[in-house]
Design a protein around this motif. Structure first.
Motif, PDB file in Angstrom:
ATOM      1  N   ILE A  69      81.112 -25.288  26.715  1.00 61.27           N
ATOM      2  CA  ILE A  69      80.215 -25.654  26.875  1.00 61.27           C
ATOM      3  C   ILE A  69      79.069 -25.613  25.566  1.00 61.27           C
ATOM      4  CG2 ILE A  69      78.076 -25.530  28.362  1.00 61.27           C
ATOM      5  CD1 ILE A  69      80.148 -25.294  30.689  1.00 61.27           C
ATOM      6  N   GLY A  70      79.122 -23.969  25.010  1.00 62.56           N
ATOM      7  CA  GLY A  70      78.183 -23.652  23.796  1.00 62.56           C
ATOM      8  C   GLY A  70      78.198 -24.587  22.772  1.00 62.56           C
ATOM      9  N   ASP A  71      79.636 -24.923  22.159  1.00 60.35           N
ATOM     10  CA  ASP A  71      80.185 -26.163  21.129  1.00 60.35           C
ATOM     11  C   ASP A  71      79.928 -26.997  21.759  1.00 60.35           C
ATOM     12  OD1 ASP A  71      81.494 -23.886  19.739  1.00 60.35           O
ATOM     13  OD2 ASP A  71      83.177 -24.476  20.171  1.00 60.35           O
ATOM     14  N   ILE A  72      79.489 -27.349  22.466  1.00 55.79           N
ATOM     15  CA  ILE A  72      78.609 -28.917  22.723  1.00 55.79           C
ATOM     16  C   ILE A  72      77.076 -28.950  22.919  1.00 55.79           C
ATOM     17  CG2 ILE A  72      78.222 -30.808  24.820  1.00 55.79           C
ATOM     18  CD1 ILE A  72      80.995 -30.291  25.723  1.00 55.79           C
ATOM     19  N   GLY A  73      77.050 -27.083  22.847  1.00 55.14           N
ATOM     20  CA  GLY A  73      75.636 -27.534  22.686  1.00 55.14           C
ATOM     21  C   GLY A  73      74.848 -27.268  21.448  1.00 55.14           C
ATOM     22  N   ARG A  74      75.916 -26.854  20.427  1.00 50.94           N
ATOM     23  CA  ARG A  74      75.426 -27.158  19.123  1.00 50.94           C
ATOM     24  C   ARG A  74      75.647 -28.410  18.460  1.00 50.94           C
ATOM     25  NH1 ARG A  74      79.363 -23.055  16.644  1.00 50.94           N
ATOM     26  NH2 ARG A  74      78.729 -23.384  14.767  1.00 50.94           N
ATOM     27  N   LEU A 102      72.765 -33.772  19.748  1.00 48.90           N
ATOM     28  CA  LEU A 102      72.684 -34.921  19.115  1.00 48.90           C
ATOM     29  C   LEU A 102      74.155 -35.866  19.277  1.00 48.90           C
ATOM     30  CD1 LEU A 102      70.653 -37.007  17.861  1.00 48.90           C
ATOM     31  CD2 LEU A 102      71.208 -36.038  16.215  1.00 48.90           C
ATOM     32  N   SER A 103      74.984 -35.090  18.679  1.00 49.76           N
ATOM     33  CA  SER A 103      75.726 -35.666  18.690  1.00 49.76           C
ATOM     34  C   SER A 103      76.766 -36.003  20.102  1.00 49.76           C
ATOM     35  CB  SER A 103      77.017 -35.119  17.573  1.00 49.76           C
ATOM     36  OG  SER A 103      76.799 -35.269  16.790  1.00 49.76           O
ATOM     37  N   SER A 104      76.591 -34.563  20.861  1.00 45.88           N
ATOM     38  CA  SER A 104      77.652 -34.555  22.129  1.00 45.88           C
ATOM     39  C   SER A 104      76.761 -36.008  22.429  1.00 45.88           C
ATOM     40  CB  SER A 104      77.157 -33.571  22.895  1.00 45.88           C
ATOM     41  OG  SER A 104      77.943 -33.152  22.078  1.00 45.88           O
TER      42      SER A 104
END
Length: 387
Positions: free
Chosen positions: A309-314, A317-319
């Motif tokens: 989930i943290g990687d999605i947060g990083r 915009l792309s997500s």
């Protein structure tokens, strides 16, 4: 594009996690906006009195998600503006300019539910206030006042607008048929309709929603400046805030939800006035969700899914834009539009979340998401290297 570097370790892991939660949570509501006519977003009785399971799904989402995750994202966006202060005004203005342009293109050529243009416009106004504010308390006071103005505008609008529902609340069969037609046709017809919707959205932003958004951004900036969003308070404090704010938000929202159901979502009451409890509850509950994550971060950080989930947060915009690409393809090009009810639409969400999870594999090799990288490069073209 740069490969992974030690600079990524300077990020605030909890912020990345809650930003990822916000991006994933927003899809719980956006899936309805993608899969059903626009009127369905707020009104489950847009095509007649809804089936029990459809009404129950609406009620649960209204209590737990509607406006809460958008407000959560707005709080974090405001916190990000506070973090960007050292980079200088020129850098931030350039960054927000490109965000507005991305949002404009997104809203016209892909999907009319864009939020990026709104965030860029209101972000420009709020950044000046954040720079001038003397303290975190001043920021939070301004945020509360501006948010209260936005809520008050619903009362004003309820008195001056017609009590008769328009097609955006109760569309006719022809309205829904035309909406399905241009969404699935695409091209110039879809672009023209999205421009019309964008103009209406900007009008709403200036009259009412912009106040709510500005208030949320300033509250987020204040929470960051105070150290609250840096995790500088005790675990007991965050857990106590989570308990009281989530419970309080649910109780406030429940008033509006129950009354809307009791009144069969009649526009005279549900269109504006009974949106007020939800709008009041949204920042309370969003702060409660933040406190819940911070209060239990020592446990959450040990779960593998938290890193995901943290990687999605990083790659927020792309997500976010990836969700648009997936949903517009599925609903408008592969025949999914108006083929599912609310509960079935929620069943699609986890599959999109799994695709969002590819962010973890991307960030094994690169420091930023692809759009985040491009956004930074474009910002440098105008502002030069950041400080």
């Amino acid at each position: 594009m740069k490969s992974l570097s030690p600079s990524s370790s300077r990020r605030i892991a909890t912020l990345d996690f809650v930003r990822g939660v916000a991006v994933l949570g927003i899809l719980l509501l956006n899936i309805t906006a993608f899969g059903l006519p626009k009127a369905a977003y707020l009104n489950p009785a847009y095509a007649g009195y809804p089936a029990l399971r459809d009404a129950l799904t609406w009620a649960v989402m209204d209590l737990l998600a509607q406006a809460k995750f958008l407000t959560l994202f707005a709080l974090l966006f405001g916190a990000g503006l506070q973090l960007l202060l050292p980079r200088g005004t020129r850098w931030v203005h350039a960054r927000l300019f490109w965000l507005m342009l991305i949002g404009l293109l997104h809203g016209i050529f892909l999907w009319d539910g864009d939020i990026l243009l709104d965030y860029g416009l209101i972000g420009l106004l709020c950044f000046a206030m954040i720079r001038q504010a003397d303290s975190s308390r001043m920021l939070m006071r301004m945020g509360v006042v501006m948010y209260a103005v936005g809520v008050g505008m619903l009362v004003v609008l309820s008195q001056i607008l017609s009590p008769e529902s328009g097609r955006y609340w109760l569309p006719g069969d022809a309205d829904m048929a035309y909406e399905a037609y241009w969404l699935q046709l695409g091209g110039v017809e879809a672009w023209r309709n999205r421009v019309d919707l964008l103009i209406e959205s900007l009008l709403s932003l200036g009259v009412q929603y912009g106040w709510l958004l500005a208030g949320s951004l300033l509250l987020g900036a204040g929470l960051m400046r105070s150290g609250w969003l840096r995790g500088e308070f005790s675990t007991a404090h965050y857990r106590k805030v989570a308990l009281w704010f989530i419970a309080g938000g649910l109780l406030i929202d429940a008033v509006g939800m129950v009354l809307q159901w009791h009144l069969a979502w009649e526009y005279r009451w549900s269109g504006l006035l009974l949106q007020i409890p939800r709008d009041i509850a949204a920042p309370i509950q969003a702060i409660g969700y933040l406190a819940l994550c911070y209060g239990y971060w020592s446990t959450l950080r040990q779960w593998r899914v938290s890193s995901w989930i943290g990687d999605i947060g990083r790659m927020a915009l792309s997500s976010y834009l990836l969700q648009t690409l997936i949903c517009t393809r599925f609903f408008y090009h592969w025949g999914g539009f108006m083929q599912f009810d609310r509960l079935q639409l929620l069943g699609i969400v986890p599959f999109i979340w799994l695709i969002n999870g590819l962010a973890a594999y991307w960030l094994r090799n690169f420091e930023q998401g692809p759009l985040e990288w491009g956004w930074r490069r474009l910002t440098r073209l105008i502002a030069g290297p950041s400080r």
